[in-house]
Scaffold this active site. Structure first.
Site, PDB file in Angstrom:
ATOM      1  N   ASP A  87      25.944  10.064  27.817  1.00 38.50           N
ATOM      2  CA  ASP A  87      27.086  10.826  27.314  1.00 38.50           C
ATOM      3  C   ASP A  87      27.629  11.511  28.553  1.00 38.50           C
ATOM      4  O   ASP A  87      27.017  12.454  29.065  1.00 38.50           O
ATOM      5  CB  ASP A  87      26.617  11.850  26.277  1.00 38.50           C
ATOM      6  CG  ASP A  87      27.795  12.610  25.690  1.00 38.50           C
ATOM      7  OD1 ASP A  87      28.666  13.054  26.464  1.00 38.50           O
ATOM      8  OD2 ASP A  87      27.860  12.744  24.455  1.00 38.50           O
ATOM      9  N   HIS A  88      28.759  11.028  29.063  1.00 37.27           N
ATOM     10  CA  HIS A  88      29.134  11.478  30.403  1.00 37.27           C
ATOM     11  C   HIS A  88      29.442  12.974  30.461  1.00 37.27           C
ATOM     12  O   HIS A  88      29.411  13.573  31.523  1.00 37.27           O
ATOM     13  CB  HIS A  88      30.264  10.628  30.998  1.00 37.27           C
ATOM     14  CG  HIS A  88      31.632  10.967  30.497  1.00 37.27           C
ATOM     15  ND1 HIS A  88      32.097  10.521  29.299  1.00 37.27           N
ATOM     16  CD2 HIS A  88      32.631  11.688  31.038  1.00 37.27           C
ATOM     17  CE1 HIS A  88      33.332  10.955  29.109  1.00 37.27           C
ATOM     18  NE2 HIS A  88      33.693  11.670  30.161  1.00 37.27           N
TER      19      HIS A  88
ATOM     20  N   HIS B 249      30.288  13.953  22.605  1.00 39.11           N
ATOM     21  CA  HIS B 249      30.549  14.978  23.621  1.00 39.11           C
ATOM     22  C   HIS B 249      30.531  16.404  23.048  1.00 39.11           C
ATOM     23  O   HIS B 249      29.865  17.293  23.565  1.00 39.11           O
ATOM     24  CB  HIS B 249      31.917  14.753  24.270  1.00 39.11           C
ATOM     25  CG  HIS B 249      32.118  13.373  24.815  1.00 39.11           C
ATOM     26  ND1 HIS B 249      31.098  12.653  25.380  1.00 39.11           N
ATOM     27  CD2 HIS B 249      33.221  12.585  24.886  1.00 39.11           C
ATOM     28  CE1 HIS B 249      31.576  11.479  25.780  1.00 39.11           C
ATOM     29  NE2 HIS B 249      32.863  11.412  25.485  1.00 39.11           N
TER      30      HIS B 249
ATOM     31  N   LYS C 162      44.149  14.403  20.826  1.00 40.08           N
ATOM     32  CA  LYS C 162      44.965  13.702  21.837  1.00 40.08           C
ATOM     33  C   LYS C 162      46.403  14.190  21.702  1.00 40.08           C
ATOM     34  O   LYS C 162      46.790  14.722  20.659  1.00 40.08           O
ATOM     35  CB  LYS C 162      44.947  12.199  21.561  1.00 40.08           C
ATOM     36  CG  LYS C 162      43.566  11.578  21.549  1.00 40.08           C
ATOM     37  CD  LYS C 162      43.249  10.898  22.851  1.00 40.08           C
ATOM     38  CE  LYS C 162      41.890  10.237  22.813  1.00 40.08           C
ATOM     39  NZ  LYS C 162      41.330  10.025  24.137  1.00 40.08           N
TER      40      LYS C 162
HETATM   41  C1  BG6 Z   1      35.653   9.188  26.416  1.00 43.50           C
HETATM   42  C2  BG6 Z   1      36.547   8.903  25.243  1.00 43.50           C
HETATM   43  O1  BG6 Z   1      34.318   9.185  26.028  1.00 43.50           O
HETATM   44  O2  BG6 Z   1      35.989  10.463  26.938  1.00 43.50           O
HETATM   45  C3  BG6 Z   1      38.011   8.982  25.624  1.00 43.50           C
HETATM   46  O3  BG6 Z   1      36.255   7.597  24.740  1.00 43.50           O
HETATM   47  C4  BG6 Z   1      38.305  10.316  26.288  1.00 43.50           C
HETATM   48  O4  BG6 Z   1      38.856   8.800  24.483  1.00 43.50           O
HETATM   49  C5  BG6 Z   1      37.312  10.569  27.408  1.00 43.50           C
HETATM   50  O5  BG6 Z   1      39.633  10.262  26.794  1.00 43.50           O
HETATM   51  C6  BG6 Z   1      37.484  11.957  27.973  1.00 43.50           C
HETATM   52  O6  BG6 Z   1      36.656  12.094  29.105  1.00 43.50           O
HETATM   53  P1  BG6 Z   1      37.023  13.115  30.255  1.00 43.50           P
HETATM   54  O7  BG6 Z   1      35.863  13.075  31.191  1.00 43.50           O
HETATM   55  O8  BG6 Z   1      38.312  12.665  30.861  1.00 43.50           O
HETATM   56  O9  BG6 Z   1      37.185  14.453  29.580  1.00 43.50           O
END
Ligand code: BG6
Length: 516
Positions: free
Chosen positions: A199-200, A262, A364
């Site tokens: 989960d980044h 997230h 979004k």
């Molecule tokens: C991803 C989603 O996991 O996270 C995207 O699939 C989203 O829809 C993105 O835009 C957001 O990541 P970050 O790091 O740009 O906040």
């Protein structure tokens, strides 16, 4: 400020160097490989955090020469790496360890070819057989890849000998049943501690800092509970729309795309009990307890609708630029009822949080990009300066906001006397900003997470039971939405803060959304 010269960072790096490894990417021609994975590996090399030797093997369908693949990776790194410009000599030595194997993910022959190639690479480059497999393919391919890796003898499930680890990209399932099925398939081949569900958001510096902020300082803990906290707002607003990912988004929606993973992850970090140690099982046990304490959602769609508001963007303007409606995006049905906005209220049924509402918003096509956690403290018990505050002491109590991105930092709002002959009172911020204190930009989330996986540290990855617990809660909403399709979409214009129903959700409790 140059990060290498920042005295605050001196002596911080250097010890965490993993063992020589081959990093195999399934889905090597995809966007994630180009935008995130290979640039992150290069930046880690540049920071001298990767072992030597280190190999990258791309696996994808297309039959392209290895040199072409290396060229594509260089192009992507030039464009996306944090550590730029790319240094030619360093790239040269890094790219000598880049290889390519083609084949379809269903075909057992692909894995035989891969195995042979990996053995050759180990012999040529003196790597010891340690392997990380990164699944960056469409999620429908995950079960077959894991199964085939097992069948081809590419997974060492023993704790002795060279290690095998598998990183699985999100989404991990699309509901509880599919997540359980995937966990079962994974566990047939891998030990749980070889499985790294990524989960980044957990790789973001500011998300990790939630734990440091809470548990490295003694001053917050006494206040971090229902006695002093009135409510908490979590916001993930993105100015972008679905950016060409309409097809994927139609299957997901923002609840599955952002909230289940997230947002629930940083909700957990914000609310969990102190773990006994900063170590994978201890941290994940505490997160799991939060997810299991989520107050169950009501059974009927009408009752759910009182706690969860959905929305979809129509046309509008974001930063002065016209944006099309979601239903006009490529790959999106003209009458789509998929949500691009969700606002919800939840409660955590435990000793610390009983009675504290948590308001979550993910969306979004918002006016701006901002991710933050805002802790709203209760107002002072007796208002000595009520008359002099122009109502602000009531409307805007002390708020601690943790800014995840952009402008990473932490700010505490408190009241101060306005200079002058009267006792006028106004709110002022006390600020910490990453950029100013530590200099340079923080590393990319993927750099930290890849490095942790190479080191075998699963603390910042999601455990199987956590994923299932979060789906169990999200499923209720999805089921209720499926039973009562939205009839008012689009219900907010791009570039606005969402549908009016979201305001009513929080205003019904006498509170209002922050406009970060
Ligand atoms: C991803 C989603 O996991 O996270 C995207 O699939 C989203 O829809 C993105 O835009 C957001 O990541 P970050 O790091 O740009 O906040």
């Amino acid at each position: 400020m140059d990060v290498d010269k920042n005295p605050l960072r001196e002596g911080l790096q250097g010890e965490r160097v993993p063992a020589p490894t081959t990093f195999v990417i399934f889905g090597a021609s995809g966007d994630l490989t180009k935008r995130k994975l290979v640039p992150a590996l290069y930046s880690l090399t540049r920071d001298r955090l990767l072992p030597s030797p280190f190999n990258v093997v791309g696996v994808a369908r297309r039959d392209i020469p290895q040199e072409t693949f290396r060229g594509q990776m260089r192009e992507a790194t030039d464009k996306y790496a944090r550590r730029r410009p790319v240094e030619d000599a360093l790239w040269q030595s890094f790219s000598e360890g880049i290889f390519y194997v083609n084949g379809t993910f269903e075909d057992p022959a692909t894995y035989q070819r891969l195995k042979k190639r990996l053995d050759e690479i180990d012999a040529e480059r003196d790597t010891a057989g340690n392997r990380v497999f990164y699944l960056s393919t469409p999620p429908s391919e995950y079960p077959i890849i894991v199964k085939q890796l097992g069948a081809a003898g590419l997974i060492n499930k023993d704790r002795s000998g060279p290690f095998t680890r598998v990183i699985i990209e999100k989404p991990f399932g699309h509901d509880l049943a599919s997540a359980q099925a995937l966990n079962k398939e994974v566990h047939e081949v891998l030990r749980e501690d070889q499985t790294f569900r990524i989960d980044h958001y957990l790789g973001k510096e500011t998300v990790q800092n939630i734990l440091v902020f809470r548990f490295a300082n003694g001053i917050w803990e006494p206040l971090w509970n229902a006695r002093y906290i009135d409510h908490v707002q979590l916001t993930v607003a993105e100015a972008i729309g679905v950016e060409g990912r309409g097809g994927y988004f139609e299957q997901a929606g923002i609840l599955r795309d952002m909230v289940q993973n997230h947002m629930f992850q940083f909700l957990c970090l914000t609310t969990m009990e102190p773990p006994v140690a900063f170590e994978a099982e201890a941290v994940r046990d505490e997160k799991l307890k939060v997810l299991r304490s989520l107050h169950p959602l009501p059974a009927t769609p009408e009752e759910v609708a009182k706690l969860v508001v959905r929305g979809q963007y129509g046309r509008g303007f974001v930063n002065g630029e016209e944006r099309m409606a979601y239903r006009e995006e490529q790959g999106v049905a003209k009458d789509s009822t998929v949500e691009t906005f969700v606002a919800l209220k939840l409660q955590i049924d435990n000793w610390r949080w009983a009675g504290v509402p948590f308001y979550l918003r993910a969306a979004k096509a918002m006016p701006k990009r901002v991710t933050e956690i805002a802790i709203h403290f209760k107002r002072a018990p007796h208002m000595l300066f009520g008359k002099q505050s122009r109502g602000r002491l009531d409307d805007e109590p002390n708020v601690l906001s943790i800014r995840i991105q952009p402008d990473e930092g932490i700010s505490l709002k408190f009241f101060s006397k306005v200079p002058g002959p009267t006792m006028e009172v106004l709110p002022v911020p006390m600020e910490f900003r990453y950029g100013t204190s530590f200099g340079a930009e923080p590393p990319e989330a993927y750099e930290r997470l890849i490095l942790d996986c190479l080191l075998g540290d699963g603390t910042l990855f999601t455990r199987g039971d956590e994923v299932e617990a979060s789906w169990a809660w999200i499923d209720r909403i999805e089921k209720s939405w499926a039973a009562t399709k939205a009839t008012d979409f689009p219900n907010y214009a791009s570039g606005t803060w969402g549908p009016a129903a979201a305001d009513r959700l929080i205003e019904a409790d006498g509170r209002h959304w922050r406009k970060p």
